[in-house]
Design an enzyme around this catalytic site. Structure first.
Site, PDB file in Angstrom:
ATOM      1  N   LYS A   1       0.746  -1.286   0.011  1.00 48.23           N
ATOM      2  CA  LYS A   1       0.025  -0.031   0.014  1.00 48.23           C
ATOM      3  C   LYS A   1       0.938   1.321   0.008  1.00 48.23           C
ATOM      4  O   LYS A   1       1.711   1.250   0.737  1.00 48.23           O
ATOM      5  CB  LYS A   1      -0.880   0.119   1.295  1.00 48.23           C
ATOM      6  CG  LYS A   1      -1.802   1.328   1.382  1.00 48.23           C
ATOM      7  CD  LYS A   1      -3.023   0.964   0.696  1.00 48.23           C
ATOM      8  CE  LYS A   1      -4.122   2.045   0.741  1.00 48.23           C
ATOM      9  NZ  LYS A   1      -3.589   3.227  -0.270  1.00 48.23           N
TER      10      LYS A   1
ATOM     11  N   LYS B   1       5.171   1.687   8.779  1.00 46.41           N
ATOM     12  CA  LYS B   1       4.167   2.503   9.337  1.00 46.41           C
ATOM     13  C   LYS B   1       2.811   1.796   9.471  1.00 46.41           C
ATOM     14  O   LYS B   1       2.160   1.781  10.255  1.00 46.41           O
ATOM     15  CB  LYS B   1       3.589   3.872   8.217  1.00 46.41           C
ATOM     16  CG  LYS B   1       2.807   4.822   8.635  1.00 46.41           C
ATOM     17  CD  LYS B   1       2.654   6.038   7.744  1.00 46.41           C
ATOM     18  CE  LYS B   1       3.839   6.713   7.616  1.00 46.41           C
ATOM     19  NZ  LYS B   1       3.342   7.880   6.871  1.00 46.41           N
TER      20      LYS B   1
ATOM     21  N   LYS C   1       5.021   2.026  -3.014  1.00 52.31           N
ATOM     22  CA  LYS C   1       5.072   3.495  -3.405  1.00 52.31           C
ATOM     23  C   LYS C   1       5.340   3.303  -4.848  1.00 52.31           C
ATOM     24  O   LYS C   1       6.117   2.606  -5.530  1.00 52.31           O
ATOM     25  CB  LYS C   1       6.349   4.074  -2.685  1.00 52.31           C
ATOM     26  CG  LYS C   1       6.252   5.622  -2.663  1.00 52.31           C
ATOM     27  CD  LYS C   1       5.121   5.885  -1.401  1.00 52.31           C
ATOM     28  CE  LYS C   1       5.133   7.595  -1.472  1.00 52.31           C
ATOM     29  NZ  LYS C   1       3.930   7.665  -0.437  1.00 52.31           N
TER      30      LYS C   1
ATOM     31  N   THR D   1      -4.849  13.013   8.376  1.00 53.53           N
ATOM     32  CA  THR D   1      -3.557  13.277   8.708  1.00 53.53           C
ATOM     33  C   THR D   1      -3.626  13.937  10.018  1.00 53.53           C
ATOM     34  O   THR D   1      -2.812  13.953  11.043  1.00 53.53           O
ATOM     35  CB  THR D   1      -2.727  13.913   7.444  1.00 53.53           C
ATOM     36  OG1 THR D   1      -2.828  12.724   6.618  1.00 53.53           O
ATOM     37  CG2 THR D   1      -1.430  13.981   8.104  1.00 53.53           C
TER      38      THR D   1
ATOM     39  N   ASN E   1      -2.983  21.674   4.030  1.00 54.65           N
ATOM     40  CA  ASN E   1      -3.942  20.911   4.475  1.00 54.65           C
ATOM     41  C   ASN E   1      -3.826  20.503   6.221  1.00 54.65           C
ATOM     42  O   ASN E   1      -4.619  20.628   6.868  1.00 54.65           O
ATOM     43  CB  ASN E   1      -4.278  19.726   3.750  1.00 54.65           C
ATOM     44  CG  ASN E   1      -5.487  18.879   4.104  1.00 54.65           C
ATOM     45  OD1 ASN E   1      -6.575  19.257   4.247  1.00 54.65           O
ATOM     46  ND2 ASN E   1      -4.954  17.596   4.484  1.00 54.65           N
TER      47      ASN E   1
ATOM     48  N   SER F   1      -7.173   5.533   4.702  1.00 53.03           N
ATOM     49  CA  SER F   1      -6.911   4.726   3.288  1.00 53.03           C
ATOM     50  C   SER F   1      -7.309   3.373   3.664  1.00 53.03           C
ATOM     51  O   SER F   1      -8.069   2.619   2.705  1.00 53.03           O
ATOM     52  CB  SER F   1      -5.777   4.863   2.887  1.00 53.03           C
ATOM     53  OG  SER F   1      -5.504   6.017   2.147  1.00 53.03           O
TER      54      SER F   1
END
Length: 557
Positions: A202, A226, A238, A322, A353, A481
Site C-alpha cells: 500500500k 508505518k 510506493k 492526517t 492541509n 485509506s
C-alpha cells in the site's frame, strides 16, 4: 516492463546513488540520462571497504552496507509537505493538478532514529557542526540503517535485515503519452513493493520531475513500517512518475494516469498493491486509475485505489485524517509527559492541509496556538491565533503573513519560539544540527515527512525533548485509506463519526505501544522505539509464514 526481484535486481544504491531521471526542458518527463537499469554493476561493498568510524554492523557486509559520504550535495527528490506515506487528496481542478506549497523544493532523506555512532562523542548544538546537503545521505541508505538499528536492538536473525533491506519487487516501466501538440512523450514510471508479509502492499503514487528509484524504494520501506506500527494488514508500496505535472494539461495527466496503471496492472489489485494520492496526484487521478483498471478487469474495481472521490467509494474523514491522527498522538504524548495540553502553547510550521486542520482541532480542544507559518512567512501572537480568522486571511491574501494583530517573523524563528509543543508540518529538514540546540519546545510532533535531520534528532533526544516520529504522528492518512479499502471490500460505508472514532482508537493504541517501548530504551528515543515495534511485527509475520527460521545467529551475536 522491467521487474527487479529480491535476488536478481542490480543494487545500484549500495555504493553510489544513481543520477535522478530529470525531464528534458523541452520534453516533459523524458529523462536526460540513461534510464535506470542501464548502468554497469556497482563495486562490491567488500571492495569499497568500511568507511571511517563505521560500526561493526556496517562493516559486516552484506548485512548493512556502509553509506559513502557523497562527494557533492545530491539532487534530492521532492516529497510531499502534508503527510508521510499518503497525502490527503487535493480537489481536482480542470486546468491541471492542484497547486501545492513548496513545489520546487528538493527532498532530503527522511530522518531515522538517533544514531548511536552517528558522530563524535559529545557532538551537539554547540560543537559548530552544521549539516549541509553533502551531509545528508541517500534516503534509501537512511532507511536501511534505521531498519538495521531496530534489528540490532531486537537481536533478530540477520535474515530479517537481508529481506527488509531491499524491496521484494521493483518495477520500472515506460509510459507513452500523446501530448496536446501531437507528439508522443515517453515517461518513466516506478513502483516499489517492499514487503507483503502482513498483506498487500500500500502506498501513494507521486508525479514529480525529481522522482528517483532510491526515493521510491525508501518511501516503500517506511510505508511497511508505518502500516506495521498501526497494525494495518498492509505492506509498504510506493510509486512515482518522472514528469512535471505543472507543465501538463488535464488531458495529458489523464493519459499519463491511465498509462501508468496499464503498465502496472499485472502487479496491482485490491489484494496485491493498492495505490493512493501523493505529491501532485489527486482524487481525480485516482478516479482515472480506478476507471482504467476497471476496464482492464471488465468489472468495477474501485478498491484498486484509495483517496478517490466519495461518489465512487471514497471514505468520509479522509481529508482530515492526517491532522486528526497527529493531534490525537500529540494529546496522548502530552498526557504521558504530565503536560496539561489545555494550558499548553503550540507553534505550527506549515499551513497547508495538515497544518491548518491541526490548528482548528487544537483550538477546539482549548489549546492556545501562538504561531503558524507558510511559505510566505510566519506570524506570532502570544495570546493565541483564531484558526478561522487566519484561514480567511490566507484565502484572501495567499499567505498567513500580515495577519492583523500578529507579529511577522521568519519560519526559522518560529522553530525556536518559547512554546510547549512544536509541530513541523511543512518541509523536510527544518530542524537541523544548527538549530536543534535552540528548540525550546518540550514536545515535537512530526506531522511533515522528515522535518528533523538524524543529527538534530540525536541532539534533541540528548536534551530530553520528546520527539514523536513521523511514521507515528502522520499515520492517520494511511489508516483511513485502510478504512476506505475495508469499506470497498464489504460494500458497507461508515459515517464520518465512525471513521473518526476508529482512527482515534488506532492512533491511541499505536502511541502507547511506542511509548511503552521507549521506556525500555536507555535513551527513551521514541523514533527507535517506533521502529522496533514495527520491525518486530513484520519479522513475526515473516517467521510464521516460513520466510525465516529461528537460529542462534542474531545481530547481537
Amino acid at each position: 516492463m522491467t521487474g527487479y526481484g529480491s535476488s536478481g535486481r542490480p543494487e545500484q544504491a549500495e555504493q553510489e546513488r544513481p543520477a535522478p531521471a530529470r525531464p528534458d526542458p523541452g520534453r516533459p518527463g523524458e529523462p536526460a540520462g540513461k534510464p535506470a537499469g542501464k548502468q554497469g554493476p556497482p563495486p562490491s561493498p567488500a571492495a569499497a571497504g568500511p568507511r571511517p568510524g563505521a560500526t561493526a554492523m556496517e562493516v559486516a557486509a552484506p548485512l548493512a552496507p556502509p553509506v559513502p559520504a557523497p562527494a557533492e550535495a545530491p539532487a534530492e527528490p521532492a516529497r510531499g509537505r502534508e503527510a508521510a506515506g499518503e497525502t490527503a487528496a487535493q480537489p481536482a481542478r480542470p486546468e491541471g493538478p492542484a497547486a501545492r506549497q513548496g513545489t520546487g523544493t528538493t527532498l532530503a532523506p527522511q530522518p531515522g532514529p538517533a544514531r548511536e555512532t552517528g558522530g563524535p562523542a559529545g557532538a551537539g548544538a554547540g560543537d559548530g557542526k552544521v549539516e549541509t546537503g553533502a551531509d545528508l545521505p541517500n534516503p534509501y541508505e537512511v532507511a536501511k540503517q534505521e531498519i538495521a538499528r531496530a534489528c540490532q536492538v531486537l537481536g533478530l536473525d540477520p535474515a530479517v535485515y537481508r529481506i527488509l533491506a531491499r524491496p521484494l519487487r521493483f518495477i520500472e516501466v515506460a509510459i507513452p503519452v500523446r501530448m496536446d501538440d501531437g507528439r508522443t512523450e515517453v515517461f518513466v514510471g516506478y513502483r516499489s513493493q517492499h514487503n507483503d508479509a502482513l498483506g498487500p502492499t500500500k502506498g501513494g503514487i507521486r508525479f514529480h520531475p525529481q522522482v528517483t528509484p532510491d526515493e521510491v524504494k525508501a518511501l516503500s520501506m517506511w510505508m511497511t513500517l508505518k502500516c506495521a506500527l498501526l497494525e494495518i494488514p498492509f505492506g509498504g508500496g510506493k510509486g512515482g512518475v518522472v514528469c512535471d505535472p505543472k507543465r501538463m494539461s488535464a488531458r495529458e495527466l489523464e493519459g499519463l494516469s491511465r498509462g501508468y496503471i496499464q503498465a502496472m496492472a499485472q502487479v496491482m489489485g485490491e489484494e496485491k498493491d493498492i495505490p493512493a494520492p501523493d505529491v501532485y496526484t489527486t482524487a481525480q487521478v485516482m478516479a482515472w486509475i480506478a476507471d482504467e483498471f476497471s476496464q482492464i478487469r471488465q468489472q468495477n474495481a474501485f478498491g484498486i485505489v484509495t483517496g478517490k472521490p466519495l461518489v465512487i467509494g471514497g471514505s468520509l474523514g479522509r481529508h482530515e485524517a492526517t491532522a486528526r491522527g497527529a493531534v490525537t498522538v500529540v494529546r496522548e504524548a502530552a498526557q504521558a509527559m504530565g503536560l496539561d495540553i489545555r494550558h499548553a502553547t503550540v507553534a505550527i510550521q506549515g499551513y497547508g492541509n495538515a497544518g491548518s486542520i491541526a490548528h482548528r482541532l487544537l483550538y477546539d480542544m482549548g489549546v492556545r496556538v501562538i504561531a503558524v507559518s507558510d511559505s510566505g512567512g510566519a506570524i506570532v501572537n502570544e495570546g493565541g491565533l483564531e484558526p478561522e480568522a487566519v484561514a480567511a486571511h490566507k484565502e484572501a491574501t495567499g499567505s498567513v503573513s500580515g495577519f492583523p494583530g500578529a507579529r511577522t517573523i521568519t519560519n526559522e524563528d518560529l522553530l525556536t519560539l518559547p512554546c510547549d509543543i512544536l509541530l513541523p508540518a511543512a518541509l523536510e529538514n527544518q530542524i537541523t544540527a544548527a538549530n536543534a540546540g535552540r528548540i525550546q519546545a518540550r514536545l515535537v510532533g512530526e506531522i511533515a515527512n522528515g522535518p528533523t535531520t538524524p543529527e538534530a534528532h540525536r541532539i534533541l533526544v540528548e536534551r530530553g525533548v520528546v520527539v514523536l516520529p513521523d511514521i507515528l504522528t502522520n499515520a492517520g492518512g494511511v489508516t483511513v485509506s485502510y478504512f476506505e479499502w475495508v469499506q470497498n471490500q464489504c460494500h458497507w460505508y461508515w459515517s464520518e463519526d465512525e471513521v473518526n472514532q476508529r482512527l482515534e482508537e488506532r492512533m491511541v493504541r499505536a502511541f502507547h505501544r511506542v511509548w511503552e517501548a521507549g521506556q525500555r530504551l536507555p535513551t527513551r528515543d521514541l523514533r527507535l522505539a517506533a521502529y522496533t515495534v514495527a520491525v518486530a511485527r513484520v519479522a513475526e509475520a515473516m517467521r510464521v509464514r516460513g520466510w525465516i527460521h529461528r537460529t542462534d545467529s542474531s545481530f547481537r551475536s
